[in-house]
Write a protein that holds these residues in place. Structure first.
Motif, PDB file in Angstrom:
ATOM      1  N   VAL A   1      -0.721  10.791  12.204  1.00 41.01           N
ATOM      2  CA  VAL A   1       0.157   9.638  12.033  1.00 41.01           C
ATOM      3  C   VAL A   1       0.251   9.328  10.541  1.00 41.01           C
ATOM      4  CG1 VAL A   1       0.565   7.215  12.565  1.00 41.01           C
ATOM      5  CG2 VAL A   1      -0.386   8.733  14.312  1.00 41.01           C
ATOM      6  N   LYS A   2       1.372   9.709   9.976  1.00 38.30           N
ATOM      7  CA  LYS A   2       1.652   9.485   8.553  1.00 38.30           C
ATOM      8  C   LYS A   2       2.932   8.652   8.495  1.00 38.30           C
ATOM      9  CE  LYS A   2      -1.460  12.557   7.203  1.00 38.30           C
ATOM     10  NZ  LYS A   2      -2.762  12.118   6.832  1.00 38.30           N
ATOM     11  N   ALA A   3       2.860   7.521   7.838  1.00 36.74           N
ATOM     12  CA  ALA A   3       4.036   6.654   7.769  1.00 36.74           C
ATOM     13  C   ALA A   3       3.910   5.724   6.574  1.00 36.74           C
ATOM     14  CB  ALA A   3       4.169   5.832   9.049  1.00 36.74           C
ATOM     15  N   GLY A   4       5.036   5.439   5.965  1.00 38.78           N
ATOM     16  CA  GLY A   4       5.079   4.473   4.890  1.00 38.78           C
ATOM     17  C   GLY A   4       5.147   3.051   5.435  1.00 38.78           C
ATOM     18  N   GLY A   5       4.930   2.118   4.558  1.00 40.47           N
ATOM     19  CA  GLY A   5       4.914   0.714   4.946  1.00 40.47           C
ATOM     20  C   GLY A   5       6.228   0.227   5.527  1.00 40.47           C
ATOM     21  N   ASP A   6       7.343   0.654   4.956  1.00 40.86           N
ATOM     22  CA  ASP A   6       8.640   0.204   5.464  1.00 40.86           C
ATOM     23  C   ASP A   6       8.847   0.639   6.909  1.00 40.86           C
ATOM     24  OD1 ASP A   6       9.193  -0.996   3.043  1.00 40.86           O
ATOM     25  OD2 ASP A   6      10.519   0.609   2.342  1.00 40.86           O
ATOM     26  N   LEU A   7       8.452   1.851   7.228  1.00 37.44           N
ATOM     27  CA  LEU A   7       8.598   2.358   8.588  1.00 37.44           C
ATOM     28  C   LEU A   7       7.687   1.598   9.549  1.00 37.44           C
ATOM     29  CD1 LEU A   7       9.999   4.540  10.331  1.00 37.44           C
ATOM     30  CD2 LEU A   7       8.057   6.035   9.806  1.00 37.44           C
TER      31      LEU A   7
ATOM     32  N   LEU B   1       0.836  -1.201   0.000  1.00 36.03           N
ATOM     33  CA  LEU B   1       0.000   0.000   0.000  1.00 36.03           C
ATOM     34  C   LEU B   1       0.872   1.253   0.000  1.00 36.03           C
ATOM     35  CD1 LEU B   1      -2.919  -0.653   2.537  1.00 36.03           C
ATOM     36  CD2 LEU B   1      -2.997  -0.670   0.047  1.00 36.03           C
ATOM     37  N   PRO B   2       0.512   2.233  -0.816  1.00 34.33           N
ATOM     38  CA  PRO B   2       1.235   3.510  -0.765  1.00 34.33           C
ATOM     39  C   PRO B   2       0.894   4.261   0.524  1.00 34.33           C
ATOM     40  CG  PRO B   2      -0.590   3.633  -2.319  1.00 34.33           C
ATOM     41  CD  PRO B   2      -0.537   2.205  -1.837  1.00 34.33           C
ATOM     42  N   ALA B   3       1.766   5.191   0.892  1.00 35.25           N
ATOM     43  CA  ALA B   3       1.581   5.958   2.131  1.00 35.25           C
ATOM     44  C   ALA B   3       0.225   6.661   2.172  1.00 35.25           C
ATOM     45  CB  ALA B   3       2.715   6.960   2.300  1.00 35.25           C
TER      46      ALA B   3
END
Length: 168
Positions: free
Chosen positions: A96-102, A25-27
């Motif tokens: 709370v904004k975060a990408g999948g890797d994080l 999923l994109p951020a």
């Protein structure tokens, strides 16, 4: 099967749901909310991981991965250093904004510390009181089951949000 194996299996199931929900999923989708009062996937995964990290580290007498691994700095959230998401407002949830890797990196680091701890437990250890604020006092076994229950609920909510977003 030993109690420690059951606990490790349960935490592994949480990790599986988190991965299947977040991966690919994109951020923007991770941060999407179904309405202004709803929780996003990013918030749900961050929160369930923070609760696991906070509660298990406390019971184990260990430092939270959030602090020891520098995850608080990486997430760059506008909350107190020890925030777990408990009782946050809709406005705070939206921050709370975060990408999948994080999200997955933090979750996997907490999972690893959790499983190392629970695999070392014997049945007698599960009877140790870890929180005397409640009546009756909370034992380690009850605390771990509480974390598992809460985490599975939030992981399921995140999976529901993903499914809803994919059907749009």
């Amino acid at each position: 099967m030993k109690s420690a194996d059951l606990l490790a299996d349960a935490f592994g199931r949480i990790q599986e749901v988190v991965h299947s929900t977040v991966e690919g999923l994109p951020a923007d989708d991770l941060g999407a909310r179904l309405d202004d009062g709803a929780n996003s996937i990013a918030w749900l995964v961050w929160h369930l991981t923070r609760i696991q990290d906070d509660h298990v580290a406390d019971a184990a007498g260990q430092e939270q991965v959030w602090h020891s691994g520098g995850w608080g700095d990486r997430f760059e959230l506008p909350f107190s250093r020890d925030a777990t998401g408990y009782g946050q407002s809709g406005t705070q949830v939206g921050k709370v904004k975060a990408g999948g890797d994080l999200l997955l990196g933090y979750h996997d680091a907490v999972y690893e510390q959790t499983v190392r701890f629970v695999r070392g437990l014997d049945d007698a250890a599960l009877d140790r009181v870890v929180d005397e604020v409640w009546s009756p006092p909370v034992t380690l076994g009850v605390r771990l089951i509480s974390v598992i229950s809460d985490d599975l609920q939030h992981a399921g909510q995140a999976a529901f949000v993903r499914g809803t977003l994919e059907r749009r």
